[in-house]
Write an enzyme that holds these catalytic residues in place. Structure first.
Site, mmCIF file in Angstrom:
data_model
loop_
_atom_site.group_PDB
_atom_site.id
_atom_site.type_symbol
_atom_site.label_atom_id
_atom_site.label_comp_id
_atom_site.label_asym_id
_atom_site.label_seq_id
_atom_site.Cartn_x
_atom_site.Cartn_y
_atom_site.Cartn_z
ATOM 1 N N VAL A 113 0.844 -1.172 -0.079
ATOM 2 C CA VAL A 113 -0.006 -0.029 0.034
ATOM 3 C C VAL A 113 0.916 1.167 0.086
ATOM 4 O O VAL A 113 0.621 2.209 -0.957
ATOM 5 C CB VAL A 113 -1.050 0.082 1.139
ATOM 6 C CG1 VAL A 113 -1.548 1.148 1.297
ATOM 7 C CG2 VAL A 113 -2.043 -1.057 1.097
ATOM 8 N N ARG A 119 -9.863 -5.059 18.525
ATOM 9 C CA ARG A 119 -11.172 -5.190 18.058
ATOM 10 C C ARG A 119 -11.966 -4.184 18.951
ATOM 11 O O ARG A 119 -12.012 -4.800 20.132
ATOM 12 C CB ARG A 119 -11.436 -6.838 18.614
ATOM 13 C CG ARG A 119 -10.727 -8.023 17.808
ATOM 14 C CD ARG A 119 -11.566 -9.083 17.973
ATOM 15 N NE ARG A 119 -10.574 -10.559 18.017
ATOM 16 C CZ ARG A 119 -10.642 -11.083 16.696
ATOM 17 N NH1 ARG A 119 -11.275 -10.756 15.670
ATOM 18 N NH2 ARG A 119 -9.565 -12.021 16.551
ATOM 19 N N GLY A 123 -10.782 -8.734 8.279
ATOM 20 C CA GLY A 123 -11.722 -9.746 7.852
ATOM 21 C C GLY A 123 -13.219 -9.215 7.809
ATOM 22 O O GLY A 123 -13.348 -7.770 7.966
ATOM 23 N N THR A 138 -7.054 -12.591 7.022
ATOM 24 C CA THR A 138 -7.732 -13.249 8.261
ATOM 25 C C THR A 138 -7.006 -14.607 7.857
ATOM 26 O O THR A 138 -7.485 -15.357 6.976
ATOM 27 C CB THR A 138 -9.129 -13.224 8.501
ATOM 28 O OG1 THR A 138 -9.472 -14.374 9.529
ATOM 29 C CG2 THR A 138 -10.047 -13.500 7.421
ATOM 30 N N ARG A 143 -1.852 -43.908 20.043
ATOM 31 C CA ARG A 143 -2.992 -43.038 20.635
ATOM 32 C C ARG A 143 -3.748 -42.420 19.578
ATOM 33 O O ARG A 143 -3.552 -42.231 18.519
ATOM 34 C CB ARG A 143 -2.172 -41.994 21.284
ATOM 35 C CG ARG A 143 -1.720 -42.409 22.824
ATOM 36 C CD ARG A 143 -0.979 -41.285 23.359
ATOM 37 N NE ARG A 143 -0.597 -41.583 24.837
ATOM 38 C CZ ARG A 143 0.401 -41.142 25.649
ATOM 39 N NH1 ARG A 143 1.062 -40.225 25.207
ATOM 40 N NH2 ARG A 143 0.414 -41.583 26.851
ATOM 41 N N MET A 167 -7.732 -23.295 14.934
ATOM 42 C CA MET A 167 -8.336 -21.933 15.131
ATOM 43 C C MET A 167 -9.688 -21.969 14.101
ATOM 44 O O MET A 167 -9.693 -22.874 13.257
ATOM 45 C CB MET A 167 -7.605 -20.928 14.844
ATOM 46 C CG MET A 167 -7.039 -20.281 16.301
ATOM 47 S SD MET A 167 -6.202 -18.851 15.962
ATOM 48 C CE MET A 167 -6.237 -18.077 18.023
ATOM 49 N N GLY A 199 -3.565 -35.932 6.847
ATOM 50 C CA GLY A 199 -4.015 -37.338 6.929
ATOM 51 C C GLY A 199 -5.134 -37.678 8.097
ATOM 52 O O GLY A 199 -5.131 -38.772 8.468
ATOM 53 N N ALA A 200 -6.175 -36.854 8.379
ATOM 54 C CA ALA A 200 -6.661 -36.879 9.576
ATOM 55 C C ALA A 200 -7.917 -38.156 9.277
ATOM 56 O O ALA A 200 -8.327 -38.071 8.032
ATOM 57 C CB ALA A 200 -7.342 -35.535 10.188
ATOM 58 N N GLN A 208 -0.810 -20.349 15.471
ATOM 59 C CA GLN A 208 -1.346 -20.051 13.934
ATOM 60 C C GLN A 208 -1.460 -18.740 13.450
ATOM 61 O O GLN A 208 -1.503 -18.658 12.267
ATOM 62 C CB GLN A 208 -2.705 -20.849 13.852
ATOM 63 C CG GLN A 208 -2.704 -22.647 14.270
ATOM 64 C CD GLN A 208 -4.051 -22.985 14.501
ATOM 65 O OE1 GLN A 208 -4.686 -23.370 13.708
ATOM 66 N NE2 GLN A 208 -4.424 -22.799 15.924
HETATM 67 O O1 F6P Z 1 -8.609 -13.984 13.375
HETATM 68 C C1 F6P Z 1 -9.248 -15.306 13.389
HETATM 69 C C2 F6P Z 1 -9.066 -15.861 14.794
HETATM 70 O O2 F6P Z 1 -7.750 -16.299 14.829
HETATM 71 C C3 F6P Z 1 -10.226 -17.159 14.954
HETATM 72 O O3 F6P Z 1 -9.697 -18.118 14.201
HETATM 73 C C4 F6P Z 1 -10.186 -17.091 16.387
HETATM 74 O O4 F6P Z 1 -11.384 -17.862 16.968
HETATM 75 C C5 F6P Z 1 -10.361 -15.719 16.923
HETATM 76 O O5 F6P Z 1 -9.474 -14.789 15.782
HETATM 77 C C6 F6P Z 1 -9.409 -15.421 18.089
HETATM 78 O O6 F6P Z 1 -9.487 -14.255 18.320
HETATM 79 P P1 F6P Z 1 -8.688 -13.382 19.553
HETATM 80 O O7 F6P Z 1 -7.344 -13.641 19.545
HETATM 81 O O8 F6P Z 1 -9.097 -11.979 19.819
HETATM 82 O O9 F6P Z 1 -9.079 -14.429 20.962
#
Ligand code: F6P
Length: 322
Positions: free
Chosen positions: A23, A72, A102, A126, A163, A170, A186-187, A254
C-alpha cells in the site's frame, strides 16, 4: 487524492505487513502520502496516527504480525464513536482509507463509508479464510502450514504410543483451517462448525479403524465457539471407549510467524491493487481473488453473505484415511 490512511483490524494474520508495504510503496510512488492508523478502529477513535514513509517499509515483508498493531473495538460499534473517528480522519486530511482485515472489520469500513462518506477499500486478511467473495485471504496459507507442521510432529508420538490425538485448530465460525489441515495431515475425522458429529459416531469409527489394523488416529477439530472443546471430546472418548486419547491445542501460534511465499505475493498484489482502486475513485469495495485473477467485490455483498467451509474436503479426508 493526496493523503490516504491504512489500518489493520481484527485478528492479525501473517502477510499483513507485506500488504502495508505494498500500500505504502504503491501510494508514495504516485505522490500520495500515507498515514498509518494504529490498532485499527481503536487508533481511529483515539487519534493514534503516524506517517508511513517509503523507507519505513524496509525489512517488514517477511515479518508476521502487523507493524500497525490491531484491535477489536467494541466502541466502534456505536455511531457516536464512528463520528469521532471520522472527525479525526478528516482533521488529519485523510481522503480515503485502506482497511486490512476480515468481515467484522469490513462492516466497520462500510459504516464509515455510508455514514460519513469516507471512501474505503478493503483487503481481505484473516487466517480463517472465511470472507465471502474471495478464494483466499492473507494469512490462511501460512496458518495451515504452521498447523500442518505441528500435526506431522504429533503423528510421530501418536504412532509411537498407539494413541488417538485430537488437534484443535483455530476457526470460531469457520472450518476452513480444520478442513484443509485435516486433508493435508491425513486426519481420520474433521470436525467443523459445519460438520458436528456425535461422540458415539466418532468412537464407532475409531473402533472400526482399529479393526482394520490402525493403531493411531488424528482427529482435527476447529475450536468453534468454545476454544478448548477438544478436552471435552478426549474425556468422552476415554470414558466411553477406553482408547488413549490426548489433546493438542495449537492456538495463537497459528496467527504468527513469517508469511509463506503465497501470502506475501497475495498481500503484495492486493495491497497495490487496493491503492489503484481507491485513487481511481472506487469505494466500498473489497479486493480479493478468484483463482489467479484479482477481483473487486462490493462490501455490501461481502458483509451480507457467509462463506462456508468446503465439506467435500471433509469427505475426502474420510475416504483417504482408511
Ligand atoms: O482471526 C481469527 C481468529 O484467529 C479465529 O480463528 C479465532 O477464533 C479468533 O480469531 C480468536 O481471536 P482472539 O485472538 O481475539 O481471541
Amino acid at each position: 487524492m493526496k493523503k490516504i490512511g491504512v489500518y489493520t483490524s481484527g485478528g492479525d494474520a501473517p502477510g499483513m505487513n507485506a500488504a502495508i508495504r505494498a500500500v505504502v510503496r504503491t501510494a508514495v510512488t504516485k505522490n500520495i502520502e500515507v498515514i498509518g492508523i494504529m490498532q485499527g478502529y481503536v487508533g481511529m477513535i483515539e487519534n493514534k496516527m503516524t506517517p508511513l514513509l517509503m523507507r519505513d517499509m524496509a525489512n517488514i515483508i517477511q515479518r508476521g504480525g502487523t507493524i500497525l498493531k490491531t484491535g477489536r473495538s467494541l466502541e466502534f460499534l456505536k455511531p457516536e464513536f464512528r463520528k469521532k473517528a471520522s472527525e479525526n480522519l478528516k482533521s488529519a486530511g485523510i481522503e480515503g482509507l485502506i482497511c486490512i482485515g476480515g468481515d467484522g472489520s469490513f462492516r466497520g469500513a462500510q459504516a464509515l463509508f455510508s455514514e460519513h462518506k469516507i471512501p474505503v477499500i478493503g483487503i481481505c486478511g484473516t487466517i480463517d479464510n472465511d470472507v465471502f467473495g474471495t478464494d483466499d485471504t492473507i494469512g490462511f496459507d501460512t496458518a495451515i502450514n504452521t498447523a500442518l507442521d505441528a500435526i506431522d510432529k504429533i503423528r510421530d508420538t501418536a504412532d509411537s504410543h498407539d494413541r488417538v490425538f485430537i488437534v484443535e485448530v483455530m476457526g470460531r465460525n469457520s472450518g476452513y483451517i480444520a478442513s484443509h489441515v485435516g486433508v493435508a495431515g491425513g486426519a481420520e475425522e474433521i470436525l467443523t462448525p459445519e460438520n458436528i458429529l456425535p461422540v458415539d459416531k466418532i468412537i464407532d469409527r475409531l473402533k472400526e479403524s482399529r479393526l482394520r489394523g490402525k493403531t493411531s488416529s488424528i482427529i482435527v477439530t476447529a475450536e468453534g465457539q468454545k476454544p478448548g472443546r477438544a478436552y471435552d471430546l478426549a474425556d468422552a472418548i476415554r470414558k466411553k471407549s477406553g482408547l488413549d486419547a490426548k489433546v493438542c491445542i495449537l492456538g495463537h501460534q497459528q496467527r504468527g510467524g513469517s508469511p509463506t511465499a503465497h501470502d506475501r505475493i497475495l498481500a503484495s498484489r492486493l495491497g497495490s491493487a487496493a491503492v489503484l482502486s481507491l485513487i481511481s475513485g472506487k469505494s466500498n469495495m473489497m479486493i480479493g481473488n478468484r483463482g489467479a485473477d484479482l477481483i473487486e467485490v462490493s462490501l455490501d455483498i461481502v458483509t451480507k453473505n457467509e462463506k462456508h467451509g468446503d465439506v467435500t474436503l471433509i469427505q475426502l479426508a474420510k475416504t483417504l484415511s482408511v
